[in-house]
Design a protein around this motif. Structure first.
Motif, short mmCIF file in Angstrom:
data_model
loop_
_atom_site.label_atom_id
_atom_site.label_comp_id
_atom_site.label_asym_id
_atom_site.label_seq_id
_atom_site.Cartn_x
_atom_site.Cartn_y
_atom_site.Cartn_z
N HIS A 19 56.46 36.92 59.25
CA HIS A 19 57.26 35.88 58.55
C HIS A 19 58.68 36.81 59.92
CE1 HIS A 19 60.60 34.65 56.21
NE2 HIS A 19 59.82 33.84 56.50
N TRP A 26 57.63 31.77 59.89
CA TRP A 26 56.56 32.21 60.05
C TRP A 26 56.11 32.18 61.65
CZ3 TRP A 26 53.84 35.42 57.21
CH2 TRP A 26 54.09 35.28 56.16
N HIS A 42 51.57 26.52 60.19
CA HIS A 42 50.77 27.79 59.11
C HIS A 42 50.23 27.87 58.07
CE1 HIS A 42 52.65 30.64 56.20
NE2 HIS A 42 51.78 31.34 56.45
#
Lengths: 93, 362
Positions: A19, A26, A42
């Motif tokens: 992150h 992300w 993600h």
């Protein structure tokens, strides 16, 4: 190598989800590469645990997001094939 | 001009190195051990870099294994949240140290290749036994489980080994290879006549890489840096000055690229002077060639200005005498024809005249 329903995708060592708190997104980190992930990307990569098959991952995502499995399979296959070609993903089956 | 946060940082931990490659990218004035940042200084720099937005840190040198605290530095970088890449010749790494680096959380190893056999590699690296040692280290890297990139630096004298370097990468299980034709900065500037590839070699290298990329898709990723003296367009140096990455020299000087100190009118802050954030966003040096306001008319009106950013500032200084000029590699530069003639003259130079990098006398 191509992805079949029975394929079990795994992120190899040196490739990991991260992150990015500065850009609030992300990313997939790999040697010399950082790929910014959209929410769909993600969601797909977060399901990869090295034990579940592609079919299971697609079914899980279809349930979670109430979306047609064919559509999810198509999108995921595109993303994962791109990663395979760049040595950022491996298949154990 | 608003800068975006940097993605990558090259941490030149030391200039010390057992090898003395004649194309070393370190500056001609090498720093001694006494000038190097401490473990704590580096750990602080890693935290600041991560806070600034850096994702990858490349632990480099010199030979980073020359730092006894390398394992501690990896721990510090991982704790800061950075992806850690070790750029090494392999010399100075043992099986035990690799295990310690593994425990420290090192993400990836990039191993340099000076040639594909001992005769070539040891002559270019100026270090007898280096190749044999490197092959042993490559095995240990594989056994430890690190993902591996080979970094083959190629030039006129070893370009014929490129196919073998690609085979070797596959054989030892590397996921990636960087095929970098020598860029002429630092020590390489002193060796242009010995290292400049011929035009035919430069073309052949492109063809080999293109063919291998197709053949090895999904097996080996190939990154390629072409011979820019023979190109029509300049390289997108650093992806644009002060746009993507920064370097920290062994003594803590923060630089937009590893050769930036060759530009005499710029002065650079160190990590002791100001926070990294201020240096990145506010320092005169980082803003000097950011964006396109600084560009000469030729670049500012060019449709490739966001592709190659006018090329390399250090090369513009070295070849055009002005760091604010169009990189003479560009076919639109008035100096391009002269550079091409120079490249061909260098390419016809003798092979045996290598100037190795050396530390200045104490």
């Amino acid at each position: 190598m191509s992805i079949t329903p029975a394929s079990v995708p795994v992120l190899p060592r040196g490739v990991r989800l991260h992150h990015d708190r500065v850009r609030d997104t992300w990313v997939l980190l790999a040697p010399e590469r950082a790929i910014r992930l959209d929410p769909v990307g993600h969601a797909v990569l977060a399901e990869i645990d090295g034990t579940r098959s592609f079919a299971t991952i697609v079914a899980t995502l279809a349930g979670k997001y109430d979306a047609p499995p064919e559509r999810i399979a198509e999108d995921s296959r595109g993303l994962l094939t791109g990663l395979l070609n760049r040595r950022m993903l491996e298949l154990t089956e | 001009m608003t800068a975006r946060p940097p993605l990558a940082m090259l941490a030149e931990l030391t200039h010390r190195c057992p090898l003395s490659c004649p194309y070393c990218s370190n500056p001609l004035d090498l720093l001694r051990k006494e000038a190097e940042l401490s473990t704590g200084d580096w750990a602080d720099a890693f935290r600041q870099a991560a806070d600034l937005g850096v994702l990858h840190v490349h632990l480099s040198g010199g030979e980073p294994a020359s730092r006894r605290d390398l394992e501690e530095l990896v721990v510090a970088a991982r704790q800061a949240g950075l992806y850690t890449n070790l750029i090494t010749s392999g010399i100075g790494l043992t099986e035990r140290r690799l295990k310690a680096l593994d425990e420290a959380g090192l993400d990836h190893v990039q191993l340099s290749l000076q040639g594909t056999d001992a005769a070539m590699a040891d002559r270019i690296g100026g270090y007898r036994g280096g190749f044999e040692r490197k092959m042993q280290v490559a095995e240990w890297i594989g056994a430890t489980g690190f993902p591996l990139t080979l970094n083959a630096v190629v030039h006129r004298q070893n370009l014929h080994q490129l196919p073998e370097a690609l085979d070797m990468a596959v054989r030892i299980g590397a996921r990636r290879i960087e095929v970098a034709i020598v860029q002429f900065h630092g020590w390489a500037m002193r060796n242009r006549a010995a290292l400049m590839p011929t035009r035919a070699q430069a073309e052949e290298a492109k063809r080999i890489v293109e063919e291998a990329r197709k053949r090895l898709l999904g097996t080996l990723v190939i990154d390629f840096v072409p011979a820019d003296y023979h190109e029509e367009y300049p390289k997108s140096c650093m992806g644009g000055w002060g746009s993507t990455g920064l370097n920290i020299a062994p003594d803590g000087t923060v630089l937009p690229c590893h050769a930036a100190q060759t530009i005499p009118h710029l002065s650079f802050d160190t990590v002791h002077d100001r926070p990294l954030r201020e240096i990145w966003y506010d320092s005169a040096a980082f803003n000097a060639y950011r964006g396109d306001d600084w560009m000469p008319e030729l670049c500012r009106t060019c449709d490739r200005k966001h592709i190659d950013h006018g090329g390399c500032r250090c090369q513009a200084l070295a070849l055009a005498g002005d760091a604010g000029a169009t990189d003479p590699v560009c076919a639109k530069s008035p100096l391009h024809a002269g550079l091409r003639a120079k490249a061909e003259a260098f390419a016809a130079g003798p092979d045996d005249n290598l100037t190795y990098r050396t530390l200045p006398p104490a």
